[in-house]
Motif scaffolding. Structure first.
Motif, PDB file in Angstrom:
ATOM      1  N   HIS A 524       6.157  -6.755  -8.379  1.00  0.00           N
ATOM      2  CA  HIS A 524       6.010  -7.297  -7.021  1.00  0.00           C
ATOM      3  C   HIS A 524       4.858  -8.300  -6.924  1.00  0.00           C
ATOM      4  CE1 HIS A 524       6.439  -7.155  -2.600  1.00  0.00           C
ATOM      5  NE2 HIS A 524       5.121  -7.332  -2.599  1.00  0.00           N
ATOM      6  N   PHE A 525       3.696  -7.961  -7.493  1.00  0.00           N
ATOM      7  CA  PHE A 525       2.515  -8.822  -7.320  1.00  0.00           C
ATOM      8  C   PHE A 525       2.347  -9.829  -8.454  1.00  0.00           C
ATOM      9  CE2 PHE A 525       1.521  -5.207  -4.582  1.00  0.00           C
ATOM     10  CZ  PHE A 525       1.098  -5.862  -3.427  1.00  0.00           C
ATOM     11  N   ALA A 534      -4.617  -7.429  -2.463  1.00  0.00           N
ATOM     12  CA  ALA A 534      -3.697  -6.867  -1.469  1.00  0.00           C
ATOM     13  C   ALA A 534      -4.401  -5.855  -0.580  1.00  0.00           C
ATOM     14  CB  ALA A 534      -2.510  -6.217  -2.165  1.00  0.00           C
ATOM     15  N   THR A 535      -3.997  -5.839   0.678  1.00  0.00           N
ATOM     16  CA  THR A 535      -4.505  -4.829   1.616  1.00  0.00           C
ATOM     17  C   THR A 535      -3.672  -3.555   1.472  1.00  0.00           C
ATOM     18  OG1 THR A 535      -3.022  -5.520   3.384  1.00  0.00           O
ATOM     19  CG2 THR A 535      -5.143  -6.659   3.227  1.00  0.00           C
ATOM     20  N   GLU A 537      -1.991  -2.207   3.806  1.00  0.00           N
ATOM     21  CA  GLU A 537      -0.727  -2.473   4.490  1.00  0.00           C
ATOM     22  C   GLU A 537       0.240  -3.215   3.583  1.00  0.00           C
ATOM     23  OE1 GLU A 537      -3.729  -3.043   5.733  1.00  0.00           O
ATOM     24  OE2 GLU A 537      -3.778  -1.427   7.217  1.00  0.00           O
ATOM     25  N   GLU A 538      -0.277  -4.186   2.824  1.00  0.00           N
ATOM     26  CA  GLU A 538       0.589  -4.938   1.900  1.00  0.00           C
ATOM     27  C   GLU A 538       1.092  -4.044   0.764  1.00  0.00           C
ATOM     28  OE1 GLU A 538      -1.207  -9.454   2.338  1.00  0.00           O
ATOM     29  OE2 GLU A 538      -2.237  -8.007   1.048  1.00  0.00           O
ATOM     30  N   SER A 541       3.931  -1.842   1.960  1.00  0.00           N
ATOM     31  CA  SER A 541       5.171  -2.578   2.251  1.00  0.00           C
ATOM     32  C   SER A 541       6.044  -2.722   1.011  1.00  0.00           C
ATOM     33  CB  SER A 541       4.844  -3.971   2.807  1.00  0.00           C
ATOM     34  OG  SER A 541       4.263  -4.792   1.791  1.00  0.00           O
ATOM     35  N   VAL A 542       5.487  -2.433  -0.164  1.00  0.00           N
ATOM     36  CA  VAL A 542       6.253  -2.511  -1.407  1.00  0.00           C
ATOM     37  C   VAL A 542       7.195  -1.308  -1.478  1.00  0.00           C
ATOM     38  CG1 VAL A 542       6.122  -2.576  -3.939  1.00  0.00           C
ATOM     39  CG2 VAL A 542       4.351  -3.695  -2.556  1.00  0.00           C
TER      40      VAL A 542
END
Length: 668
Positions: A524-525, A534-535, A537-538, A541-542
């Motif tokens: 993903h990243f 990434a936070t 929250e981020e 979201s994954v």
């Protein structure tokens, strides 16, 4: 089959059976470990070449069973009765009086009562065919494959008795129990409360290989059923079992209550001298005809009683509470005690398990506590003696920082364990390094636990990042290394720098981040820098990344020790990006591959990584759902099965062409 080969197989089996009996039953070996291992290997080679001649009683079949889905029920032909407990000499005298009133003067056997798991072993024509747990005494569970792993159980008797069912107690030796709990503590796993629980859990493992690793043992104490033999006395039947190469319970014949009580007291005093835990002494009428006359109640036989020893408890004072940090970062409190003599040894400390245990019992420094040995082995605090508490004591507070490295500690969301979060904590170094180098992590070939320990002892490695600054000539000076081995290790470390980001993430050993999560995050990243930015929250979201995993990962990545480790690895040139394409760009998604044989271009691990980078899945077994079988040189039974099922087979050249076509071939 040539007669000389058959004769060699039979000769090897007889030699190994005899050596096993001498070692595991008589405790008097005549064959060296080297010779035993050499002969066993030769037998394995012969049986592999002539599989049609493998027999169930061969020494090679001790751990041959498949992983089970569950245990089948077994109805005991002869019930495995329990015994009536007595807790005082007066009660024991009452039992003796009732027996003598019924049958007159008689003799008894007095035996130690092993605190284990009762089982029945069944033999036909001298061959072990089935073993079952006691269960409720009428119905038990078939644990034959696990019992086969117990090396003191003969798979073939020296005499072909038509039918024999015997009863014994499976136990875990004290030394094995201590070693197992030490390993579990280091790995952050829950400790077994006592050897009996450990034995019971081990015998009910669905994988016989796990049961074999636990090194269980057994002692026999009764003949349940026998054909072709008859006995007058119980003691006579025990001697028969001894002649059949079983490990048999020790016993003493007693003619009156005075002798019985003296022997019960002797066994109680010598409890720690046995290899196994005992929780009492069993008194049995010896003459079998008298047993039949006495019969049984609805619950117990009238011809036997089990004298139960009370646990020895003594008072001691808590001088201090010391926090130890295990290999997995778990903080374990231990009470330092004023010396007290218990079960034959001097006790100066006792585990307090965790914060909840301390709070529940309200244990404070300065308290007088009642101490006993759980299972006669592990010192434990039973309770506080409140009337002896000093007036100035305060409730104990768990530390908020690791006492070894100073990193913050956190409590497991799913348990009572409190852990150090430090990425470079010295207390966790051995475990962290071993995990970092393991096959599914950075895959540093040759860097196993023993070498890791040697590197740490020599002061060469104090954190995972130090592996990348090792010098071949320095490593060569370690015990059992040499220049060639050192060169191979450095080369393996160098190769690990090219690993995908997903392997590095898994190698970090971050709580809640396993292999699957590491692959998802890396894909993903795309880079470690992006992941660090990434936070929470981020992260949540994954797909497949929950809030607990996200919090654990965020806290770890932003700790000072993790930041230092990442910096060191970057400086060393370790790859921190992912070659795995995002979910929408994975041409092999939904395809399952099976690798067999030897590939010239890649190792199996590298080939698997190429497949997974393109979204494919690698499996170890062939089925109708398999998309492709990749067959290298000397492909074996997997290729045969693929052809039988009609699964497409790719040569190495076909496989490389597929990778090139999908953009996944970058060279080995």
């Amino acid at each position: 089959m040539d007669r000389p080969v058959k004769a060699e197989i039979e000769s090897l089996r007889r030699e190994l059976e005899r050596a096993g009996y001498e070692y595991y039953v008589l405790d008097s070996p005549t064959m060296s470990d080297y010779d035993y291992d050499h002969k066993l290997r030769r037998l394995e080679e012969l049986e592999a070449a002539y599989p049609e001649h493998v027999t169930p009683d061969s020494p090679t079949q001790r751990v041959g069973g498949q992983v089970l889905d569950g245990f089948q029920e077994v109805r005991h032909e002869v019930p495995l009765e329990s015994l009536q407990d007595v807790f005082s000499m007066e009660e024991l005298e009452g039992f003796d009086q009732r027996v003598r009133d019924a049958v007159g003067a008689t003799e008894y056997t007095v035996e130690p009562k092993v605190d284990g798991l009762s089982v029945a072993l069944e033999y036909r024509d001298g061959l072990f065919i089935r073993g079952a747990t006691r269960g409720d005494g009428t119905v038990g569970e078939d644990v034959t494959e696990n019992l086969r792993t117990i090396k003191s159980i003969p798979l073939r008797l020296p005499e072909a008795v038509p039918r024999l069912i015997v009863r014994g107690e499976v136990f875990m030796p004290r030394t094995v129990f201590a070693r197992l709990n030490e390993q579990r503590e280091q790995n952050g796993e829950p400790l077994f409360a006592n050897p009996r629980n450990a034995a019971a859990g081990s015998l009910r493992q669905l994988d016989p290989k796990v049961a074999a690793e636990r090194q269980l043992d057994i002692v026999l104490f009764n003949v349940q059923l026998v054909e072709g033999k008859s006995f007058t006395n119980h003691s006579e039947s025990l001697e028969f079992l001894r002649a059949m190469h079983f490990k048999v319970i020790p016993y003493i014949l007693c003619r009156d209550i005075e002798q019985i009580e003296a022997q019960v007291e002797t066994i109680g005093k010598d409890k720690t001298a046995y290899a196994y835990d005992i929780d009492g002494a069993v008194v049995k009428v010896d003459r079998l005809a008298e047993r039949s006359a006495l019969g049984s109640t609805a619950k117990f036989p009238r011809w036997a009683a089990a004298f139960k020893y009370p646990p020895e408890q003594k008072e001691s004072q808590v001088l201090d509470i010391v926090i130890q940090v295990g290999r997995t970062g778990v903080l374990t409190p231990k009470a330092s005690l004023s010396p007290v003599r218990l079960a034959g040894t001097t006790v100066t400390s006792a585990s307090l398990h965790n914060q909840d245990y301390i709070m529940e019992k309200d244990i404070r420094i300065g308290d007088t506590v009642l101490v006993q040995k759980a299972g006669e082995i592990i010192p434990e605090v039973v309770r506080v003696v409140p009337e002896k508490r000093p007036p100035d004591t305060e409730p104990y507070r768990f530390p908020e920082a690791c006492p070894v490295c100073g990193a913050p500690v956190s409590r497991d969301e799913d348990g009572a364990a409190i852990r150090c979060t430090g990425a470079e904590c010295p207390a966790q170094l051995l475990r962290n390094l071993t995990h970092f180098a393991s096959r599914d992590a950075m895959d540093i070939e040759g860097l196993g636990p023993s070498l890791v320990e040697n590197l740490v002892k020599a002061g060469m490695v104090k954190a995972p990042g130090d592996l990348y600054s090792l010098k071949s000539e320095e490593v060569a000076q370690l015990e059992r290394m040499g220049q060639k081995s050192a060169d191979n290790l450095i080369a393996a470390i160098e190769r690990s720098k090219k690993n995908d980001l997903s392997r590095l993430l898994f190698a970090f050993g971050i709580r809640q981040v396993g292999q699957k999560a590491a692959k998802v995050l890396a894909a993903h990243f795309g880079s470690l820098d992006a992941l660090c930015a990434a936070t929470v929250e981020e992260l949540t979201s994954v797909e497949d990344i929950g809030s607990i995993t996200a919090d654990s990962l965020f806290q770890w990545l932003h700790s000072s020790q993790a930041q230092h480790l990442i910096h060191v690895l970057k400086e060393a040139g370790v790859n921190m990006t992912s070659a795995v394409r995002p979910a929408g760009e994975q041409p092999l998604a939904g395809k399952t591959f099976v690798l067999t044989g030897t590939l010239e271009s890649y190792s199996r691990t590298e080939a698997g990584a190429r497949i997974e980078a393109l979204g494919g899945k690698v499996s170890s077994s062939v089925s109708k759902k398999t998309s492709y079988v990749v067959a290298g040189a000397e492909a074996g039974s997997k290729l045969t099965k693929a052809q039988a099922l009609g699964v497409p087979v790719l040569s190495e050249e076909d496989f490389l062409a597929l990778l090139r076509a999908e953009g996944g071939e970058n060279g080995p």
